[in-house]
Design a protein around this motif. Sequence first.
Motif, mmCIF file in Angstrom:
data_model
loop_
_atom_site.group_PDB
_atom_site.id
_atom_site.type_symbol
_atom_site.label_atom_id
_atom_site.label_comp_id
_atom_site.label_asym_id
_atom_site.label_seq_id
_atom_site.Cartn_x
_atom_site.Cartn_y
_atom_site.Cartn_z
ATOM 1 N N ASN A 1 33.966 84.892 28.171
ATOM 2 C CA ASN A 1 34.489 85.173 29.517
ATOM 3 C C ASN A 1 33.507 84.807 30.623
ATOM 4 O O ASN A 1 33.602 85.329 31.731
ATOM 5 C CB ASN A 1 34.897 86.654 29.651
ATOM 6 N N TYR A 2 32.568 83.920 30.320
ATOM 7 C CA TYR A 2 31.643 83.418 31.339
ATOM 8 C C TYR A 2 32.147 82.023 31.712
ATOM 9 O O TYR A 2 31.933 81.063 30.991
ATOM 10 C CB TYR A 2 30.222 83.342 30.776
ATOM 11 N N SER B 1 20.048 85.684 37.514
ATOM 12 C CA SER B 1 20.921 85.296 38.618
ATOM 13 C C SER B 1 20.299 85.696 39.953
ATOM 14 O O SER B 1 20.297 84.921 40.910
ATOM 15 C CB SER B 1 22.296 85.959 38.453
ATOM 16 N N ALA C 1 25.855 88.963 36.123
ATOM 17 C CA ALA C 1 25.308 87.844 36.892
ATOM 18 C C ALA C 1 25.736 87.932 38.364
ATOM 19 O O ALA C 1 24.935 87.703 39.277
ATOM 20 C CB ALA C 1 25.752 86.521 36.285
ATOM 21 N N CYS D 1 35.228 91.010 24.865
ATOM 22 C CA CYS D 1 34.097 90.188 24.422
ATOM 23 C C CYS D 1 34.359 89.531 23.074
ATOM 24 O O CYS D 1 33.956 88.388 22.846
ATOM 25 C CB CYS D 1 32.834 91.041 24.330
ATOM 26 N N LEU E 1 22.136 80.827 26.837
ATOM 27 C CA LEU E 1 22.498 81.070 28.235
ATOM 28 C C LEU E 1 21.279 81.518 29.030
ATOM 29 O O LEU E 1 21.042 81.046 30.150
ATOM 30 C CB LEU E 1 23.597 82.121 28.312
ATOM 31 N N ALA F 1 21.149 88.277 32.331
ATOM 32 C CA ALA F 1 22.005 87.539 33.265
ATOM 33 C C ALA F 1 21.856 88.045 34.691
ATOM 34 O O ALA F 1 21.799 87.257 35.641
ATOM 35 C CB ALA F 1 23.464 87.642 32.813
ATOM 36 N N GLN G 1 30.383 93.259 32.109
ATOM 37 C CA GLN G 1 30.209 92.179 31.144
ATOM 38 C C GLN G 1 29.209 91.164 31.706
ATOM 39 O O GLN G 1 28.734 91.301 32.830
ATOM 40 C CB GLN G 1 31.555 91.521 30.853
ATOM 41 N N VAL G 2 28.909 90.132 30.922
ATOM 42 C CA VAL G 2 27.829 89.213 31.288
ATOM 43 C C VAL G 2 28.090 88.552 32.641
ATOM 44 O O VAL G 2 27.206 88.506 33.503
ATOM 45 C CB VAL G 2 27.644 88.133 30.196
ATOM 46 N N VAL G 3 29.291 88.054 32.850
ATOM 47 C CA VAL G 3 29.577 87.361 34.105
ATOM 48 C C VAL G 3 29.515 88.329 35.284
ATOM 49 O O VAL G 3 29.068 87.976 36.378
ATOM 50 C CB VAL G 3 30.940 86.636 34.029
ATOM 51 N N ARG H 1 30.848 78.487 30.758
ATOM 52 C CA ARG H 1 29.919 78.609 29.624
ATOM 53 C C ARG H 1 30.572 79.393 28.486
ATOM 54 O O ARG H 1 29.889 80.059 27.710
ATOM 55 C CB ARG H 1 28.635 79.330 30.066
ATOM 56 N N GLU H 2 31.888 79.379 28.387
ATOM 57 C CA GLU H 2 32.614 80.138 27.371
ATOM 58 C C GLU H 2 32.099 79.822 25.965
ATOM 59 O O GLU H 2 31.978 78.662 25.575
ATOM 60 C CB GLU H 2 34.107 79.847 27.460
#
Length: 345
Positions: free
Chosen positions: A51-52, A21, A291, A138, A63, A17, A286-288, A55-56
């Motif tokens: 939590n994105y 990004s 990014a 998560c 993704l 991510a 975390q992923v978000v 795109r939850e």
Amino acid sequence: MSETNRRYDVVVIGGGAAGLSGALALARARRSVLVIDAGSPRNAPASHAHNYLGREGIPPLELLAIGRAEAADYGAETVRGEVVSAEKLAGGFRVVQADGGVVEARRLLVTTGIVDELPPVDGIAERWGNEVLHCPYCHGYEVRDRPVGVLALSPMAVHQALLWRQWTDDVVLFRHEQADFTDEEYEQLAARGISVVEGAVAALEVAGDRLTGVRLAGGTVVPREAVVVQPRFTARSAVLESLGLAPTEMLMGDHVVGSYIAADPSGATEVPGVWVAGNVANLMEQVVGAAAAGLKAASMINMDLVTEDTRRAVDARRTPFSAEAERLVTERVLGDRRHGLQEIR
């Protein structure tokens, strides 16, 4: 990758991510970008990413596929490969891949992530990302109201148990081989209805491809449907170490929870021209957040390149009016006549 010595504005090492990004933002800034991705994202065992915003619940690999396509729409290239080293050049960097491929870049964005080093308990690795979990934000909602066990592996074990209690009222803390808890911690656990099980954990019990319990060394099985562990988070830092950037240990008290590469808030490292983003720089991201970190680093990389491009343009603009340039023009235009004119004067 068979191409050798191709030169890009930015090479992004790592296609998660954070890397994608960053690549998207740089490609939209009309930079030439190459993403080199080893194809082993940390969250691959998980069925869904959470939590994105927007795109939850999307599967992690889906993704990333979407991200690669979006970056490609703006001209970013992505190749599968493993980078083994990088070296500083006068005008940038030389990146060497395991297959012998070599590319050059003016700047590097390294987003190689971390490795989750799991405890040596039978069944932990096999169920990791399914019923063996770490982050409640998560995956806590997915095991809400179910029997959860927390395996004590660090001084943070009581904190973990109290945190997971938010998602279920059936939490058991396995002390395993951890030092005994304090009276205050026992009081907190009792107040929240969290029981403590003594004895080392030997293995996880699985039936029908589902976790059913935790087996102690003495043979007792405690029924559980999910188990929480705290891995050691180790930065994938080999490429950065080849540039002289050593990982830093992250401590919680006296306990080492992992390693990361130190950087400023924008992701800039101590090596000029090298940025980091995502878990390799922040173990808790975390992923978000990864990014977002990739985007921030990309904007600073582009600004750094703009500054360099401007400096070069100014130098080029000034060059025709320098004394040396005038001498060369005179020699080229007048040649031998220049000496004759000097004599006439």
